[in-house]
Design a protein around this motif. Structure first.
Motif, PDB file in Angstrom:
ATOM      1  N   HIS A   1       1.356  -1.403  -0.261  1.00 38.93           N
ATOM      2  CA  HIS A   1      -0.547  -0.144  -0.229  1.00 38.93           C
ATOM      3  C   HIS A   1       0.794   1.300  -0.116  1.00 38.93           C
ATOM      4  N   ALA A   2       1.917   0.871   0.336  1.00 42.07           N
ATOM      5  CA  ALA A   2       3.175   1.775   0.537  1.00 42.07           C
ATOM      6  C   ALA A   2       3.794   2.840  -0.413  1.00 42.07           C
ATOM      7  N   GLN A   3       3.857   1.144  -1.443  1.00 49.25           N
ATOM      8  CA  GLN A   3       4.093   1.839  -2.697  1.00 49.25           C
ATOM      9  C   GLN A   3       3.210   2.600  -4.209  1.00 49.25           C
ATOM     10  N   GLY A   4       1.699   2.321  -3.224  1.00 50.82           N
ATOM     11  CA  GLY A   4       0.910   2.090  -4.742  1.00 50.82           C
ATOM     12  C   GLY A   4       0.491   1.065  -5.283  1.00 50.82           C
ATOM     13  N   GLU A   5       0.868  -0.521  -4.653  1.00 48.49           N
ATOM     14  CA  GLU A   5       0.679  -0.973  -4.863  1.00 48.49           C
ATOM     15  C   GLU A   5      -0.256  -1.937  -4.551  1.00 48.49           C
ATOM     16  N   HIS A   6      -0.639  -3.313  -5.243  1.00 43.39           N
ATOM     17  CA  HIS A   6      -2.214  -3.600  -4.796  1.00 43.39           C
ATOM     18  C   HIS A   6      -1.673  -5.065  -4.090  1.00 43.39           C
ATOM     19  N   PRO A   7      -2.038  -5.906  -2.734  1.00 46.48           N
ATOM     20  CA  PRO A   7      -2.186  -7.208  -2.365  1.00 46.48           C
ATOM     21  C   PRO A   7      -3.242  -7.712  -2.587  1.00 46.48           C
ATOM     22  N   CYS A   8      -2.596  -8.407  -4.155  1.00 49.55           N
ATOM     23  CA  CYS A   8      -3.878  -9.453  -4.441  1.00 49.55           C
ATOM     24  C   CYS A   8      -4.049 -10.493  -2.913  1.00 49.55           C
ATOM     25  N   PHE A   9      -3.193 -11.037  -2.234  1.00 48.25           N
ATOM     26  CA  PHE A   9      -3.944 -11.951  -1.253  1.00 48.25           C
ATOM     27  C   PHE A   9      -4.711 -11.212  -0.596  1.00 48.25           C
ATOM     28  N   ARG A  10      -5.192 -10.161  -0.289  1.00 50.94           N
ATOM     29  CA  ARG A  10      -6.100 -10.283   0.949  1.00 50.94           C
ATOM     30  C   ARG A  10      -7.485 -10.059  -0.145  1.00 50.94           C
ATOM     31  N   THR A  11      -7.699  -9.933  -1.432  1.00 52.32           N
ATOM     32  CA  THR A  11      -9.276 -10.694  -2.413  1.00 52.32           C
ATOM     33  C   THR A  11      -9.352 -11.964  -2.483  1.00 52.32           C
ATOM     34  N   ALA A  12     -10.465 -12.160  -2.343  1.00 55.39           N
ATOM     35  CA  ALA A  12     -10.808 -13.515  -2.856  1.00 55.39           C
ATOM     36  C   ALA A  12     -11.195 -14.162  -3.800  1.00 55.39           C
ATOM     37  N   SER A  13     -10.998 -13.483  -5.066  1.00 55.43           N
ATOM     38  CA  SER A  13     -11.042 -13.740  -6.216  1.00 55.43           C
ATOM     39  C   SER A  13      -9.684 -13.765  -7.838  1.00 55.43           C
ATOM     40  N   THR A  14      -9.218 -14.293  -7.710  1.00 56.10           N
ATOM     41  CA  THR A  14      -7.720 -13.956  -8.980  1.00 56.10           C
ATOM     42  C   THR A  14      -7.915 -12.662  -9.558  1.00 56.10           C
ATOM     43  N   CYS A  15      -6.765 -11.491  -9.019  1.00 60.40           N
ATOM     44  CA  CYS A  15      -6.642 -10.615  -9.978  1.00 60.40           C
ATOM     45  C   CYS A  15      -6.164 -11.068 -11.387  1.00 60.40           C
ATOM     46  N   PRO A  16      -6.602 -10.246 -12.174  1.00 63.25           N
ATOM     47  CA  PRO A  16      -6.339 -10.496 -13.762  1.00 63.25           C
ATOM     48  C   PRO A  16      -5.147 -10.849 -14.439  1.00 63.25           C
ATOM     49  N   ALA A  17      -4.064  -9.456 -13.770  1.00 66.11           N
ATOM     50  CA  ALA A  17      -2.739  -9.573 -13.835  1.00 66.11           C
ATOM     51  C   ALA A  17      -1.707 -11.391 -13.027  1.00 66.11           C
ATOM     52  N   GLU A  18      -2.719 -11.763 -12.109  1.00 68.38           N
ATOM     53  CA  GLU A  18      -1.972 -12.713 -11.742  1.00 68.38           C
ATOM     54  C   GLU A  18      -2.253 -14.151 -11.847  1.00 68.38           C
ATOM     55  N   HIS A  19      -3.349 -13.944 -12.984  1.00 70.37           N
ATOM     56  CA  HIS A  19      -3.684 -14.975 -13.594  1.00 70.37           C
ATOM     57  C   HIS A  19      -2.523 -15.701 -15.454  1.00 70.37           C
ATOM     58  N   GLU A  20      -2.515 -13.589 -15.801  1.00 67.39           N
ATOM     59  CA  GLU A  20      -1.753 -13.677 -16.644  1.00 67.39           C
ATOM     60  C   GLU A  20      -0.092 -13.954 -16.406  1.00 67.39           C
ATOM     61  N   ILE A  21      -0.191 -13.752 -15.090  1.00 66.64           N
ATOM     62  CA  ILE A  21       1.131 -14.258 -14.938  1.00 66.64           C
ATOM     63  C   ILE A  21       1.759 -15.648 -14.628  1.00 66.64           C
ATOM     64  N   GLU A  22       0.544 -16.434 -14.435  1.00 64.90           N
ATOM     65  CA  GLU A  22       0.681 -17.564 -13.968  1.00 64.90           C
ATOM     66  C   GLU A  22       0.331 -18.404 -15.671  1.00 64.90           C
ATOM     67  N   GLN A  23       0.137 -18.411 -16.187  1.00 63.54           N
ATOM     68  CA  GLN A  23      -0.094 -18.313 -17.508  1.00 63.54           C
ATOM     69  C   GLN A  23       1.825 -18.349 -18.073  1.00 63.54           C
ATOM     70  N   TRP A  24       2.484 -17.546 -18.110  1.00 63.29           N
ATOM     71  CA  TRP A  24       3.807 -17.102 -18.518  1.00 63.29           C
ATOM     72  C   TRP A  24       4.213 -18.123 -18.548  1.00 63.29           C
ATOM     73  N   ARG A  25       4.530 -18.005 -16.517  1.00 60.05           N
ATOM     74  CA  ARG A  25       5.338 -18.741 -15.810  1.00 60.05           C
ATOM     75  C   ARG A  25       5.076 -20.774 -16.631  1.00 60.05           C
ATOM     76  N   ALA A  26       3.719 -20.855 -16.741  1.00 60.33           N
ATOM     77  CA  ALA A  26       3.489 -22.221 -16.781  1.00 60.33           C
ATOM     78  C   ALA A  26       4.671 -22.739 -18.081  1.00 60.33           C
ATOM     79  N   ALA A  27       4.139 -22.025 -18.973  1.00 61.45           N
ATOM     80  CA  ALA A  27       4.478 -21.706 -20.101  1.00 61.45           C
ATOM     81  C   ALA A  27       5.932 -21.886 -20.331  1.00 61.45           C
ATOM     82  N   LEU A  28       6.766 -21.150 -19.716  1.00 63.87           N
ATOM     83  CA  LEU A  28       8.253 -20.844 -19.158  1.00 63.87           C
ATOM     84  C   LEU A  28       8.844 -21.937 -18.782  1.00 63.87           C
TER      85      LEU A  28
END
Length: 317
Positions: free
Chosen positions: A156-183
């Motif tokens: 929060h202090a750096q203007g970022e979003h702690p996704c782990f505080r939300t119940a559903s997956t954030c779009p950016a989380e889904h995208e990064i895991e798709q990329w990591r799975a391919a790698l």
């Protein structure tokens, strides 16, 4: 008692950190010819563990165990990691695993989709939509809450979003895991290495081993850094043992262990680091072992540990 399992339980304990009696009990259903450490039974579980190994790297060598992991309990659909009960170790893992979105154009920190629940004796990490799970034990679980709060406050202090505080997956989380799975074309090897990471630990010394990865290779190359591990022959025999199940053989070895230790420059040792390369039969899996061969200062370690622990649960700039 099944005497056939006794030496195998000892072997399993050397790579997982499980006590002999515990390993023996857990091997009751073991089938001859199979690895003594069970593999992740699903691709999702293997991918989670591969990501955990990759994200969990970089822990200071002041840790007493490889990556701060004191012992592991590998099961087909779950991996339990007993962590070293030091606040700085818990903060490291919370900082490394809990997903934070730094904003457009930047890679999500941590493991996408990872959420947690705590009980009196463990922290359960689950990856949304996959069924993959990881359990953390061995420390007061309120430490995890303190570490998670510090990670969220820092975000929060750096203007970022702690996704782990939300119940559903954030779009950016889904995208990064798709990329990591391919790698990560071979997550099962990374998962297998995490399940056996205790192999580099030894009695009477710090086993703060660390891992680094090289995704640029045709398969997946891991570099495992250790410090002053006694008996490289014993370590290599352990990692290449057929029943340990890594399916590796020693391909190259550049070792200075038996050379004179002259200390010409007053640094504690003039021996160069030892490097050993282990490769799978198809050449696609590589594990480089590098022993840094330097003498640690126990007083300096204790001071560094105390400093790290004091700052473990505070937000960082």
């Amino acid at each position: 008692m099944n005497t056939r399992l006794q030496p195998l339980a000892k072997l399993r304990g050397r790579v997982t950190g499980e006590k002999y009696e515990t390993a023996l009990r857990r091997m009751a259903a073991w089938e001859p010819g199979r690895p003594i450490v069970p593999a992740a039974s699903t691709l999702a579980q293997a991918r989670l563990e591969a990501t955990v190994l990759h994200r969990g790297r970089g822990l200071s060598t002041i840790a007493a165990y490889p990556m701060g992991i004191k012992a592991l309990h590998p099961q087909n659909n779950l991996l339990t990691m007993k962590l070293e009960p030091e606040p700085f170790v818990i903060r490291h893992w919370a900082q490394s695993l809990l997903p934070v979105d730094p904003g457009p154009g930047n890679e999500v920190y941590g493991v996408g989709g990872l959420r947690y629940t705590t009980t009196n004796n463990h922290v359960l990490l689950t990856q949304l939509g996959t069924g993959a799970r990881l359990k953390l034990t061995g420390f007061p679980t309120h430490w995890w809450e303190l570490a998670a709060c510090a990670v969220a406050d820092q975000a929060h202090a750096q203007g970022e979003h702690p996704c782990f505080r939300t119940a559903s997956t954030c779009p950016a989380e889904h995208e990064i895991e798709q990329w990591r799975a391919a790698l990560r074309r071979d997550p099962h090897f990374s998962s297998a290495l995490l399940r056996r990471i205790h192999a580099t630990s030894y009695k009477g010394g710090y086993g703060g081993s660390d891992v680094w990865s090289d995704p640029g290779r045709p398969g997946w190359t891991w570099k495992l850094e250790v410090v002053n591990v006694p008996g490289h022959d014993r370590l290599l025999e352990l990692l290449t043992h057929p029943l340990v199940g890594l399916d590796l053989a020693v391909a190259r070895r550049h070792c200075h262990c038996h050379e004179p230790d002259t200390d010409l420059f007053g640094l504690g040792s003039d021996r160069s680091g030892c490097v050993m390369m282990l490769v799978s039969p198809d050449g696609h899996r590589e594990l480089m072992l590098r022993d840094l061969r330097w003498n640690g200062d126990s007083a300096a370690r204790e001071l560094a540990t105390a400093q790290e622990n004091r700052a473990a649960f505070t937000a960082r700039a």
